[in-house]
Scaffold this motif. Structure first.
Motif, PDB file in Angstrom:
ATOM      1  N   TRP A  96     -48.103   0.803  26.393  1.00 50.53           N
ATOM      2  CA  TRP A  96     -48.312  -0.279  27.363  1.00 50.53           C
ATOM      3  C   TRP A  96     -47.059  -1.145  27.457  1.00 50.53           C
ATOM      4  O   TRP A  96     -46.572  -1.454  28.543  1.00 50.53           O
ATOM      5  N   GLY A  97     -46.525  -1.544  26.303  1.00 50.06           N
ATOM      6  CA  GLY A  97     -45.327  -2.368  26.299  1.00 50.06           C
ATOM      7  C   GLY A  97     -44.130  -1.648  26.878  1.00 50.06           C
ATOM      8  O   GLY A  97     -43.320  -2.236  27.608  1.00 50.06           O
ATOM      9  N   GLU A  98     -44.001  -0.354  26.562  1.00 54.86           N
ATOM     10  CA  GLU A  98     -42.889   0.417  27.116  1.00 54.86           C
ATOM     11  C   GLU A  98     -42.952   0.428  28.641  1.00 54.86           C
ATOM     12  O   GLU A  98     -41.930   0.269  29.320  1.00 54.86           O
ATOM     13  N   SER A  99     -44.157   0.606  29.177  1.00 56.76           N
ATOM     14  CA  SER A  99     -44.326   0.602  30.632  1.00 56.76           C
ATOM     15  C   SER A  99     -43.931  -0.744  31.219  1.00 56.76           C
ATOM     16  O   SER A  99     -43.236  -0.816  32.237  1.00 56.76           O
ATOM     17  N   MET A 100     -44.326  -1.852  30.581  1.00 52.59           N
ATOM     18  CA  MET A 100     -43.968  -3.182  31.079  1.00 52.59           C
ATOM     19  C   MET A 100     -42.455  -3.401  31.007  1.00 52.59           C
ATOM     20  O   MET A 100     -41.841  -3.951  31.934  1.00 52.59           O
ATOM     21  N   ALA A 101     -41.843  -2.984  29.902  1.00 53.04           N
ATOM     22  CA  ALA A 101     -40.408  -3.196  29.752  1.00 53.04           C
ATOM     23  C   ALA A 101     -39.622  -2.408  30.794  1.00 53.04           C
ATOM     24  O   ALA A 101     -38.608  -2.890  31.319  1.00 53.04           O
ATOM     25  N   LEU A 102     -40.073  -1.206  31.103  1.00 50.78           N
ATOM     26  CA  LEU A 102     -39.393  -0.406  32.122  1.00 50.78           C
ATOM     27  C   LEU A 102     -39.444  -1.092  33.488  1.00 50.78           C
ATOM     28  O   LEU A 102     -38.477  -1.033  34.259  1.00 50.78           O
ATOM     29  N   VAL A 103     -40.559  -1.748  33.790  1.00 55.67           N
ATOM     30  CA  VAL A 103     -40.642  -2.489  35.051  1.00 55.67           C
ATOM     31  C   VAL A 103     -39.593  -3.594  35.091  1.00 55.67           C
ATOM     32  O   VAL A 103     -38.892  -3.781  36.097  1.00 55.67           O
ATOM     33  N   LEU A 104     -39.452  -4.329  34.002  1.00 57.84           N
ATOM     34  CA  LEU A 104     -38.479  -5.423  33.996  1.00 57.84           C
ATOM     35  C   LEU A 104     -37.046  -4.902  34.072  1.00 57.84           C
ATOM     36  O   LEU A 104     -36.199  -5.501  34.748  1.00 57.84           O
ATOM     37  N   LEU A 105     -36.774  -3.777  33.423  1.00 67.52           N
ATOM     38  CA  LEU A 105     -35.441  -3.190  33.550  1.00 67.52           C
ATOM     39  C   LEU A 105     -35.194  -2.731  34.981  1.00 67.52           C
ATOM     40  O   LEU A 105     -34.070  -2.825  35.494  1.00 67.52           O
ATOM     41  N   ALA A 132     -46.448  -1.357  38.273  1.00 65.65           N
ATOM     42  CA  ALA A 132     -45.406  -0.359  38.503  1.00 65.65           C
ATOM     43  C   ALA A 132     -45.418   0.144  39.942  1.00 65.65           C
ATOM     44  O   ALA A 132     -44.358   0.316  40.560  1.00 65.65           O
ATOM     45  N   SER A 133     -46.607   0.377  40.493  1.00 64.99           N
ATOM     46  CA  SER A 133     -46.673   0.903  41.861  1.00 64.99           C
ATOM     47  C   SER A 133     -46.159  -0.128  42.858  1.00 64.99           C
ATOM     48  O   SER A 133     -45.494   0.223  43.840  1.00 64.99           O
ATOM     49  N   TYR A 134     -46.423  -1.407  42.621  1.00 65.28           N
ATOM     50  CA  TYR A 134     -45.918  -2.467  43.499  1.00 65.28           C
ATOM     51  C   TYR A 134     -44.388  -2.483  43.491  1.00 65.28           C
ATOM     52  O   TYR A 134     -43.737  -2.505  44.542  1.00 65.28           O
ATOM     53  N   HIS A 135     -43.804  -2.461  42.308  1.00 63.34           N
ATOM     54  CA  HIS A 135     -42.349  -2.481  42.222  1.00 63.34           C
ATOM     55  C   HIS A 135     -41.733  -1.199  42.763  1.00 63.34           C
ATOM     56  O   HIS A 135     -40.657  -1.228  43.391  1.00 63.34           O
ATOM     57  N   LEU A 136     -42.407  -0.098  42.534  1.00 63.69           N
ATOM     58  CA  LEU A 136     -41.906   1.167  43.072  1.00 63.69           C
ATOM     59  C   LEU A 136     -41.876   1.111  44.600  1.00 63.69           C
ATOM     60  O   LEU A 136     -40.946   1.624  45.242  1.00 63.69           O
ATOM     61  N   GLY A 137     -42.870   0.467  45.184  1.00 65.15           N
ATOM     62  CA  GLY A 137     -42.891   0.317  46.639  1.00 65.15           C
ATOM     63  C   GLY A 137     -41.665  -0.424  47.151  1.00 65.15           C
ATOM     64  O   GLY A 137     -41.064  -0.042  48.159  1.00 65.15           O
ATOM     65  N   TRP A 138     -41.274  -1.508  46.441  1.00 65.43           N
ATOM     66  CA  TRP A 138     -40.103  -2.259  46.889  1.00 65.43           C
ATOM     67  C   TRP A 138     -38.828  -1.436  46.772  1.00 65.43           C
ATOM     68  O   TRP A 138     -37.936  -1.492  47.627  1.00 65.43           O
ATOM     69  N   GLY A 198     -35.162   2.958  52.058  1.00 63.56           N
ATOM     70  CA  GLY A 198     -35.485   3.458  53.390  1.00 63.56           C
ATOM     71  C   GLY A 198     -36.646   4.431  53.434  1.00 63.56           C
ATOM     72  O   GLY A 198     -36.973   4.951  54.501  1.00 63.56           O
ATOM     73  N   ALA A 199     -37.301   4.670  52.296  1.00 65.42           N
ATOM     74  CA  ALA A 199     -38.448   5.595  52.248  1.00 65.42           C
ATOM     75  C   ALA A 199     -39.722   4.813  52.545  1.00 65.42           C
ATOM     76  O   ALA A 199     -40.532   4.539  51.655  1.00 65.42           O
ATOM     77  N   VAL A 200     -39.917   4.455  53.797  1.00 62.14           N
ATOM     78  CA  VAL A 200     -40.986   3.527  54.157  1.00 62.14           C
ATOM     79  C   VAL A 200     -42.370   4.118  53.914  1.00 62.14           C
ATOM     80  O   VAL A 200     -43.277   3.418  53.439  1.00 62.14           O
ATOM     81  N   GLU A 201     -42.558   5.383  54.243  1.00 64.66           N
ATOM     82  CA  GLU A 201     -43.879   5.980  54.034  1.00 64.66           C
ATOM     83  C   GLU A 201     -44.216   6.086  52.542  1.00 64.66           C
ATOM     84  O   GLU A 201     -45.364   5.894  52.135  1.00 64.66           O
ATOM     85  N   ASP A 202     -43.216   6.383  51.712  1.00 67.13           N
ATOM     86  CA  ASP A 202     -43.444   6.374  50.268  1.00 67.13           C
ATOM     87  C   ASP A 202     -43.792   4.963  49.801  1.00 67.13           C
ATOM     88  O   ASP A 202     -44.662   4.772  48.938  1.00 67.13           O
ATOM     89  N   ALA A 203     -43.122   3.985  50.365  1.00 67.04           N
ATOM     90  CA  ALA A 203     -43.415   2.594  50.010  1.00 67.04           C
ATOM     91  C   ALA A 203     -44.840   2.228  50.398  1.00 67.04           C
ATOM     92  O   ALA A 203     -45.557   1.559  49.646  1.00 67.04           O
ATOM     93  N   ARG A 204     -45.254   2.687  51.585  1.00 66.56           N
ATOM     94  CA  ARG A 204     -46.629   2.410  52.033  1.00 66.56           C
ATOM     95  C   ARG A 204     -47.640   2.946  51.013  1.00 66.56           C
ATOM     96  O   ARG A 204     -48.602   2.261  50.648  1.00 66.56           O
ATOM     97  N   ALA A 205     -47.423   4.157  50.541  1.00 66.46           N
ATOM     98  CA  ALA A 205     -48.349   4.757  49.580  1.00 66.46           C
ATOM     99  C   ALA A 205     -48.362   3.986  48.264  1.00 66.46           C
ATOM    100  O   ALA A 205     -49.421   3.785  47.652  1.00 66.46           O
ATOM    101  N   ASP A 206     -47.184   3.543  47.818  1.00 71.27           N
ATOM    102  CA  ASP A 206     -47.118   2.802  46.552  1.00 71.27           C
ATOM    103  C   ASP A 206     -47.802   1.447  46.666  1.00 71.27           C
ATOM    104  O   ASP A 206     -48.549   1.032  45.775  1.00 71.27           O
ATOM    105  N   PHE A 207     -47.538   0.727  47.773  1.00 65.27           N
ATOM    106  CA  PHE A 207     -48.209  -0.564  47.961  1.00 65.27           C
ATOM    107  C   PHE A 207     -49.720  -0.382  48.095  1.00 65.27           C
ATOM    108  O   PHE A 207     -50.500  -1.207  47.619  1.00 65.27           O
ATOM    109  N   ALA A 208     -50.147   0.696  48.755  1.00 59.75           N
ATOM    110  CA  ALA A 208     -51.579   0.958  48.896  1.00 59.75           C
ATOM    111  C   ALA A 208     -52.221   1.158  47.535  1.00 59.75           C
ATOM    112  O   ALA A 208     -53.328   0.664  47.262  1.00 59.75           O
ATOM    113  N   LEU A 209     -51.528   1.889  46.648  1.00 60.28           N
ATOM    114  CA  LEU A 209     -52.058   2.087  45.298  1.00 60.28           C
ATOM    115  C   LEU A 209     -52.172   0.760  44.564  1.00 60.28           C
ATOM    116  O   LEU A 209     -53.171   0.493  43.879  1.00 60.28           O
TER     117      LEU A 209
END
Length: 857
Positions: free
Chosen positions: A686-695, A731-737, A743-754
């Motif tokens: 869990w912590g590793e996942s959080m730290a990767l987001v901040l990096l 993670a999915s929210y940040h991945l969307g950004w 420029g991968a807008v459709e991929d971003a849409r899917a990540d924000f939807a998740l």
């Protein structure tokens, strides 16, 4: 993936199977059929069709094809066929599938119910699988069946909507909303005139109605019923604020905030958040049990002044004595309704109980002896399983006059109720009385496991069977039982809990039992700390929500005893729960108390206290003091060899370093590299996942987009592998950004939807706001002004109504909205934003997840 669902042809109506003896209840069967057909449902009845099949084979087939079971019973058990052990009437009940709703109706009075039918009804009551009501005439039965089927269908419709949402939106309906009115387990009797008058008062523009009366008179039930009746007049509905566990007047506004979905983030005064959340809303608040926080009455009038669309129904044993108040005195039930209540509650423990000429005088005497007080009547009626009404009356007349302990300074009716409670406890054995006293330490309910933990009052050598004793208390109506998440849960009315606490205090055992209570929740926190970060996360977030008031009570006890180490340990073990539930502000006040005590704190406790009091302010750090204190906290965790504590604190330190106009990404990267190493060393995925987001956030600020994408993807993979929903939404929210910037807008849409789906399923309002804002950017890039505006309005309203202030630190959507506005779409955008502000949470989620592709560029 969208799940297939059945589409019925117009002839396929819901089928209602009606079970009863035929000749004895012929008029009642006709009334039931008429009620069923009035609702355009299909009655399934033996007499409605000639069939060449044997009767048993026929009704078995009918049952298999039916959606609801309606059972009608009076005196006859029915014919038992050769080679059969039970009648067709009992066989029909036995064969009813477990997942089919059962509505049962028993005709009264009965002068000659056959023994086997009495045995069947007694078994049905203990099965606890069916609704169970009495009626006297066929006309009354028709009304009951029609009303109950309509209510049941409404409930089933709501459940089907939940299931459909789970299939399409992954439980999006669970996003936080105001706490709606409780659903009482029993019918409110004899209060129609009171409900009508309270509703009239509200309709005339009175905005603060105080229901006053002694404990046990039925104020809470009446307030709920009156608010339910008045609800259609309030556009934003009704919310319930339970103050039974609130003992500090300063916490009243926080309780209201919690009830309407405003987060206690601690970074702004709660009155500001409430004013922002309520200033444009039309809502009725039921504020229950105000007598113990009377000094907070001016806070209610201040809130009413700031929010003109808000009205309140307050229950209290005494007047609030504020200028806006209009009082309504709740009196005892009249004799006729008192007797009706007695009979109904008696039937709950003895299904064949009847009001007869022989017992009516005794029942009237019992009701008079307890002054028509509803709770006292219920306590007395619970004893008809072993005592006749005449025996009840004799005991009450003999004992109520001498039971005066702890009540001489109370109003007369309050004395009556307290004496009735004490009379009820004298009918218990010693172990049962002692358990009742110990259960008084709980707030807002408790689990069986928790009851067992305090049941011995801290004595490990106790041999009392808590479950058996608890069952006796439930049977005596001193404790009530419900089910939460398929687990039994118990509670006591406020007046009974007060009595139990007074007795416990008199015994000199209250400190010992409160310590046992706190110790149980400390062990619970230690046990579930890991589960909160994995596949059981949703389950424990819900279960801890049930225990919220007990967790607060445990903290109050530990803080009051200056037991700083255990208070900090309890807070820190449940960090993820406090965060997701929007309660970090309250935890901050607890830890402030430790820091301001002047006592010498252990290094670990000081580390925890600094973390909680500083982490919620990381985004407001103009002079660097927050970052400095977080660095101190991390160092203290390091000294005490708490790798996870140190690593978690370094995440907040990195956030503080990246806040403001001049983010220090170099230092933030160093801090997060250390955090990641620590989490990996401790084995915390869990912590590793959080730290990767901040990096990844550091990489985003440094415009290193491929690196950011890689960090977010790895974080999401860990979260999904470990079934960590909170980590998945982050993670999915940040991945969307990152996808959006690449420029991968459709991929971003899917990540924000998740992110939206997972946040909604958790009821995590903060995450939902971020996800909606991500979808705003996607819509803006596609040139969809209407969609972008509605989602932006919905996200803004969600933040305002939830008290979320730190959005600018984590969201990037405004730049895309500004670009859209620059194209000359400002007026259209503003109109759409206004529309979006009116969307419900469910509508906003549906809007965000609506299917569709971007228009061609």
């Amino acid at each position: 993936m969208r799940r297939a669902h059945v589409i019925r042809t117009p002839d396929q109506r819901l089928r209602i199977f009606v079970s009863s003896t035929l000749q004895e209840l012929a008029p009642e069967r006709r009334a039931a059929r008429a009620a069923i057909e009035k609702l355009h449902l299909a009655p399934v009845m033996f007499e409605l069709g000639a069939s060449p099949h044997p009767p048993r084979e026929l009704y078995r087939a009918y049952l298999d094809q039916s959606d609801v079971f309606v059972g009608l019973y009076w005196e006859r058990y029915g014919w038992i066929a050769p080679d059969e052990d039970v009648s067709g009437l009992e066989d029909e009940y036995n064969l009813c599938p477990a997942d089919v709703p059962r509505l049962l109706y028993v005709k009264a009075p009965s002068d000659g119910r056959e023994p086997r039918l009495s045995a069947l009804l007694d078994r049905i009551r203990h099965d606890d699988l069916a609704a169970y009501k009495y009626f006297e005439t066929a006309k009354e039965l028709g009304r009951l069946v029609e009303a109950d089927l309509a209510t049941m269908l409404a409930e089933r419709f709501e459940q089907s909507q939940v299931k459909l949402a789970a299939a399409v939106l992954e439980e999006a309906d669970r996003a936080a909303e105001p706490v709606r009115l409780p659903m009482p387990l029993t019918e409110l009797i004899g209060r129609d005139a009171d409900i009508a008058e309270i509703r009239r008062m509200l309709a005339t523009g009175i905005r603060l109605v105080t229901l006053i009366g002694p404990g046990g008179i039925g104020k809470s039930r009446l307030a709920i019923a009156a608010a339910s009746a008045a609800a259609p007049a309030y556009e934003d509905g009704v919310a319930f604020v339970d103050l039974s566990a609130v003992h500090d007047p300063e916490r009243v506004l926080h309780a209201i905030a919690q009830a309407i979905g405003v987060r206690d983030t601690g970074d702004a005064p709660v009155i500001e958040n409430l004013t922002t959340a309520l200033h444009d809303r039309q809502i009725l608040l039921v504020v229950d049990n105000f007598e113990q926080v009377l000094d907070a009455a001016p806070k209610l009038t201040a809130l009413l002044a700031a929010a003109p669309g808000v009205a309140m129904v307050v229950t209290s044993r005494v007047l609030l004595r504020v200028s806006a108040e209009q009082s309504y005195e709740v009196g005892p039930l009249p004799e006729e309704w008192s007797m009706n209540l007695f009979v109904e509650r008696a039937r709950a423990v003895k299904p064949d109980f009847e009001l007869t000429q022989d017992n009516s005088a005794a029942i009237a005497g019992v009701c008079a002896a307890v002054d028509g007080m509803p709770l006292a009547i219920e306590l007395a009626a619970a004893r008809v399983r072993v005592l006749s009404p005449a025996e009840l009356l004799e005991r009450l007349d003999r004992q109520l006059n001498v039971l005066v302990s702890g009540s001489r300074d109370l109003p007369e009716r309050q004395q009556t109720l307290r004496r009735t409670i004490e009379w009820s406890t004298q009918l218990l054995d010693d172990d049962q009385r002692h358990l009742l006293e110990r259960l008084g330490v709980f707030e807002a309910g408790f689990s069986l496991e928790a009851a067992e933990a305090v049941g011995d009052g801290g004595h490990a050598d106790s041999v009392s069977d808590v479950l058996t004793d608890l069952t006796a208390l439930v049977d005596s109506s001193l404790v009530s039982q419900t089910v939460s998440a398929d687990r039994p849960r118990f509670s006591m009315q406020a007046i009974v809990r007060e009595y139990a606490r007074e007795r416990l205090s008199d015994s000199g055992e209250i400190a010992r039992v409160r310590d046992a209570h706190a110790s149980f929740f400390l062990r619970l926190g230690e046990r579930v700390e890991g589960d909160l970060k994995g596949e059981h996360q949703r389950e424990w977030l819900q279960r801890l929500g049930d225990e919220r008031e007990n967790l607060r009570a445990a903290e109050r006890f530990l803080l009051g005893g200056q037991d700083w180490d255990r208070a900090a340990a309890l807070a820190f073990s449940l960090y993820l729960y406090w965060w997701v539930s929007g309660l970090l502000g309250e935890v901050r006040t607890w830890m402030d108390q430790a820091l301001e005590s002047g006592d010498r704190l252990s290094d670990h406790t000081r580390a925890i206290a600094l973390y909680f009091t500083r982490t919620i302010m990381f985004w407001r750090d103009p002079d660097g003091s927050v970052a400095a204190d977080l660095a101190t906290s991390a160092d203290l965790f390091h000294r005490t060899d708490d790798l996870d504590g140190e690593a978690l604190t370094l995440i907040s330190l990195a956030l503080a370093l990246m806040a403001g106009g001049k983010p220090n990404t170099v230092r933030a990267r160093e801090v997060m590299d250390t955090s990641l190493s620590l989490f990996r060393a401790s084995g915390s995925l869990w912590g590793e996942s959080m730290a990767l987001v901040l990096l990844g956030r550091v990489a985003l600020l440094e415009q290193k987009l491929p690196e950011a994408l890689d960090r977010f993807e790895k974080s999401l993979a860990i979260a999904q592998r470990t079934h960590d929903a909170v980590g998945e939404r982050i993670a999915s929210y940040h991945l969307g950004w990152a996808q959006l910037k690449l420029g991968a807008v459709e991929d971003a849409r899917a990540d924000f939807a998740l992110s939206v789906k997972v946040s909604a399923s958790l009821g995590h309002v903060e995450g939902l706001a971020y996800g909606l804002e991500g979808m705003v950017a996607v819509a803006a890039l596609s040139g969809d002004v209407e969609r972008a505006g509605r989602l932006a309005g919905a996200a803004r309203a969600l933040r305002e109504r939830s008290g979320l202030h730190n959005g600018p630190m984590f969201t990037f959507h405004q730049a895309y909205v500004d670009q859209l506005r620059a194209t000359g779409s400002g007026a259209q955008l503003d109109e759409a934003v206004a529309e979006g502000r009116e969307l419900t949470v469910e509508q906003a989620v549906a809007e965000a997840l609506a299917a569709g592709q971007m228009p061609a560029q």
